[in-house]
Scaffold this motif. Sequence first.
Motif, PDB file in Angstrom:
ATOM      1  N   LEU A   1      -5.013   6.427  -1.088  1.00  0.00           N
ATOM      2  CA  LEU A   1      -4.424   5.126  -0.835  1.00  0.00           C
ATOM      3  C   LEU A   1      -4.384   4.321  -2.123  1.00  0.00           C
TER       4      LEU A   1
ATOM      5  N   GLU B   1       0.357   5.487   0.514  1.00  0.00           N
ATOM      6  CA  GLU B   1      -0.539   6.590   0.861  1.00  0.00           C
ATOM      7  C   GLU B   1       0.170   7.916   0.631  1.00  0.00           C
TER       8      GLU B   1
ATOM      9  N   GLU C   1       0.849  -1.191   0.000  1.00  0.00           N
ATOM     10  CA  GLU C   1       0.000   0.000   0.000  1.00  0.00           C
ATOM     11  C   GLU C   1       0.885   1.241   0.000  1.00  0.00           C
TER      12      GLU C   1
ATOM     13  N   THR D   1     -11.539   3.848   5.429  1.00  0.00           N
ATOM     14  CA  THR D   1     -11.144   3.774   4.030  1.00  0.00           C
ATOM     15  C   THR D   1     -12.364   3.565   3.153  1.00  0.00           C
TER      16      THR D   1
END
Length: 249
Positions: A246, A35, A33, A209
């Motif tokens: 994200l 961000e 991931e 999220t």
Amino acid sequence: MARYLLALLLLANTTAYADDEAPTKPPSPWTSELELGYQSLGGNSDSESLNTRIGLTYVKKQLRQKAEAKYLLAEKDGEEDKRKGQIELQSDLKINERTYVLGNANYVDDRYGPYFTDFTLSTGLGYQLLRRETFQMEVEIGPGYRHQEPNIDEIDDDDIIVPETVDELILRGNTKFTWKPSKTVELNARFTGIAGNSNSTLEAQLNLTSAVTENIAIKLSNTQKINSWVPEGLKKRDSTMTINLLFKI
């Protein structure tokens, strides 16, 4: 600062596009991931802030490994106001269906906080309380060690919590849960407590999220940290709020 953010966005989009074009393969044990968050304010005072996070997870059979790196940089009226970096590593090894042994290392470098360096190393046991399709919950506890170097060079000397270097044994507890009320929404919470002779802390992280596409989402994060003791006149609680894009690669 904006140049760096644009370069990272282009890199994330290029990687995601390449993955879409690749032929179908068996699921990888790796997930990652990225961000990115950026804010610029103008008017009576100018300010910019950039925060990034990179997370890697490896799961295979009884082994689970996680690595996470965070960075926060803020400038106000052309001068640096905040600079904080954090790296956390954890390895879990299952010993039965729900129980696992763990090792955790956490390092924080904070230019404007009470400590330049805050490092903890701990071990212990974890237990999966709930493992439903939409809700999961885990608890962890174990002993560890903490090393802290005070920020004696900070301009505002009142920020120092303990003026001496700290080397001590600690007890660390951690609780985390994930709730997925729908396919596009996910709520994560994590509560970490560290008890030591010099000071004890409780940190709560709440993340919401909302997916925009399969690989892109909007993430709102709020972190609250409470210290058991601070010098007179200072607040025991610190908070951070971020809104990020994200990318799941």
